[in-house]
Design a protein around this motif. Structure first.
Motif, PDB file in Angstrom:
ATOM      1  N   THR A  41       0.696   3.828  -3.040  1.00  0.00           N
ATOM      2  CA  THR A  41       0.341   5.232  -2.783  1.00  0.00           C
ATOM      3  C   THR A  41       1.324   6.175  -3.447  1.00  0.00           C
ATOM      4  O   THR A  41       0.934   7.194  -4.046  1.00  0.00           O
ATOM      5  N   CYS A  93      -4.869   3.127  -1.324  1.00  0.00           N
ATOM      6  CA  CYS A  93      -3.830   3.895  -2.028  1.00  0.00           C
ATOM      7  C   CYS A  93      -4.362   5.253  -2.468  1.00  0.00           C
ATOM      8  O   CYS A  93      -3.679   6.279  -2.354  1.00  0.00           O
ATOM      9  N   ILE A 104       0.831  -1.205   0.000  1.00  0.00           N
ATOM     10  CA  ILE A 104       0.000   0.000   0.000  1.00  0.00           C
ATOM     11  C   ILE A 104       0.869   1.261   0.000  1.00  0.00           C
ATOM     12  O   ILE A 104       0.545   2.246  -0.681  1.00  0.00           O
TER      13      ILE A 104
END
Length: 480
Positions: A129, A362, A125
């Motif tokens: 992101t 994200c 994640i």
């Protein structure tokens, strides 16, 4: 609407259409996670882990500042994948699992699997992101649309096609992305060098040191990248999942080798573009904008194609990342820990929900963290976790005294130490202990010490978790 924006939107629409088409071939959890992949699919899905936004805009930034040596980023990734192919692909395949936490359980037990899963989901994640933020930032600086609009459009697209077709969708779309990335990078180098007067102009405008030295960025940077890549490649769920899903060991190893040789040279192209930007825009204040600025001053059609290739690099990474996070949640937590009797349809549903949730996470984090340097700190921390987990796994494979309980404690301690190292640097501007003792070195040292000490303290009972060791011995015997 600019021509560049039209080209990018057209490319994005094509990507979504291909991903949705792949839905026809995804009818089970097994096919969603990946199964029976051939060499081409192993390569194109695996490349997505290693050629993301950093390999384009990131390396061009290094090229703008330090020249050709910025290409060591992708060369290091290639070295890491070769190590994976040579020493671990066969072993991992023999353990009959589709996740890194599943491999960890074979050597260290279910508690280690759960801890590893939680940590690696965080890693996925965090990296996802960063990719979404890169895409949103490009929308603002290059295309003139709002950051929020760019993030939402991108997010809806990559989540939709990943949920529709899973590994098959990622394979189909990543093939298009790979062609776009290399095609766009080569096209950009040709047009940009022609614009500034060729390689001779680069040499006449830029000093030989550091721009034309392969060590210009510094050995500390280069060695840190290589160590992090070797350690990370062997625990990178998004990169290893296609190897585990290959139809046999030969395909897995061949696919990994080809992946390495596709990934390694790409950084040379984008480093050259960064160097060209230094010649073309020597007063550019923000090196991060080197590549987008260069592209916006090319012929609109060419610039749009190259910007679409940057978008391709980002999409090729973020889709397998959220699939990896969803796979680990479904297989390592939901099925292994809570509902071991879950059937294929139930597991497919949970896989899609968890993959979608990873994508939404994200997106939300990208919207919340726009403009914050903390995202880079989070990514550095994530990579630290990934590398340290592999160190602990190595002990479990090769050192018979490794204790499952001690290994779990070592994972937690190393994660806490990595967090401290990265955020100390963020607050004070330098690492604790020594400025050159980066989070990568700290993670390796702390993982080694904590695993040895805690394994000796907690001890290992006779016969405890030897399934992986037995398989390792069998696999090793086959090679002799």
């Amino acid at each position: 609407m600019s021509l560049q924006l039209l080209i990018i939107l057209a490319y994005f629409a094509l990507t979504i259409a291909i991903g949705l088409y792949a839905r026809k071939k995804t009818s089970s959890a097994r096919s969603f996670h990946g199964a029976g992949l051939g060499v081409l699919m192993v390569v194109v899905v695996g490349v997505g882990e290693w050629l993301g936004g950093t390999s384009t805009t990131g390396i061009s930034e290094y090229g703008f500042i330090a020249g050709l040596s910025g290409a060591w980023y992708t060369i290091a990734n290639g070295i890491g994948v070769i190590v994976l192919a040579l020493f671990f692909a066969k072993l991992y395949r023999s353990l009959d699992t589709v996740t890194i936490p599943g491999i960890v359980e074979k050597f260290l037990g279910v508690n280690a699997r759960v801890v590893t899963s939680v940590l690696l989901i965080f890693v996925m994640i965090a990296v996802g992101t960063a990719q979404v933020i890169a895409a949103g930032t490009m929308g603002v600086s290059v295309l003139g649309i709002s950051y929020e609009t760019a993030v939402v459009i991108l997010g809806i697209g990559f989540i939709a096609y990943t949920l529709a077709g899973g590994m098959t969708a990622i394979g189909y779309t990543n093939l298009v992305h790979l062609i776009a990335m290399y095609g766009g990078a080569v096209l950009a180098v040709i047009f940009v060098l022609a614009d500034i007067g060729g390689l001779a102009s680069l040499k006449s405008h830029l000093p030989a040191q550091p721009y034309f030295s392969w060590t210009g960025i510094g050995w500390s940077h280069i060695s840190s990248w290589i160590i992090a890549s070797v350690l990370g490649a062997c625990t990178a769920q998004a990169g290893i999942q296609p190897i585990l899903a290959a139809k046999d060991v030969r395909v897995a190893q061949k696919g990994a080798f080809i992946t390495a040789f596709v990934v390694a040279p790409f950084g040379i192209l984008t480093a050259l573009l960064g160097m060209a930007a230094k010649v073309r825009f020597p007063e550019l204040a923000n090196a991060k904008l080197a590549l987008p600025t260069l592209m916006m001053h090319l012929n609109p059609a060419v610039g749009g194609i190259v910007l679409a290739s940057i978008m391709a690099a980002i999409l090729s990474t973020v889709a397998p990342i959220i699939l990896a996070a969803g796979t680990m949640f479904a297989k390592d937590l939901y099925q292994r820990l809570w509902y071991p009797e879950a059937g294929e349809k139930q597991l497919l549903l949970v896989s899609r929900i968890s993959t979608g949730a990873a994508g939404i996470a994200c997106l939300l984090l990208a919207l919340l963290m726009y403009g914050s340097t903390r995202i880079l700190d989070m990514v550095y921390f994530a990579y630290t976790i990934r590398g340290s987990l592999f160190v602990i796994l190595l002990f479990a494979i090769y050192w018979r005294k490794t204790s499952p309980q001690g290994a779990v404690y070592a994972m937690i301690i190393t994660a806490m130490a990595g967090f401290f190292w990265v955020f100390y640097k963020a607050k004070y501007g330098h690492f604790p202990v020594h400025p050159a003792f980066t989070e990568t070195y700290a993670a390796v040292v702390i993982a080694v010490i904590s695993t040895v000490v805690l394994s000796l303290i907690t001890g290992k009972t006779a016969g405890q978790h030897n399934a992986g060791v037995a398989t390792f011995n069998t696999a090793s015997g086959e090679d002799r």
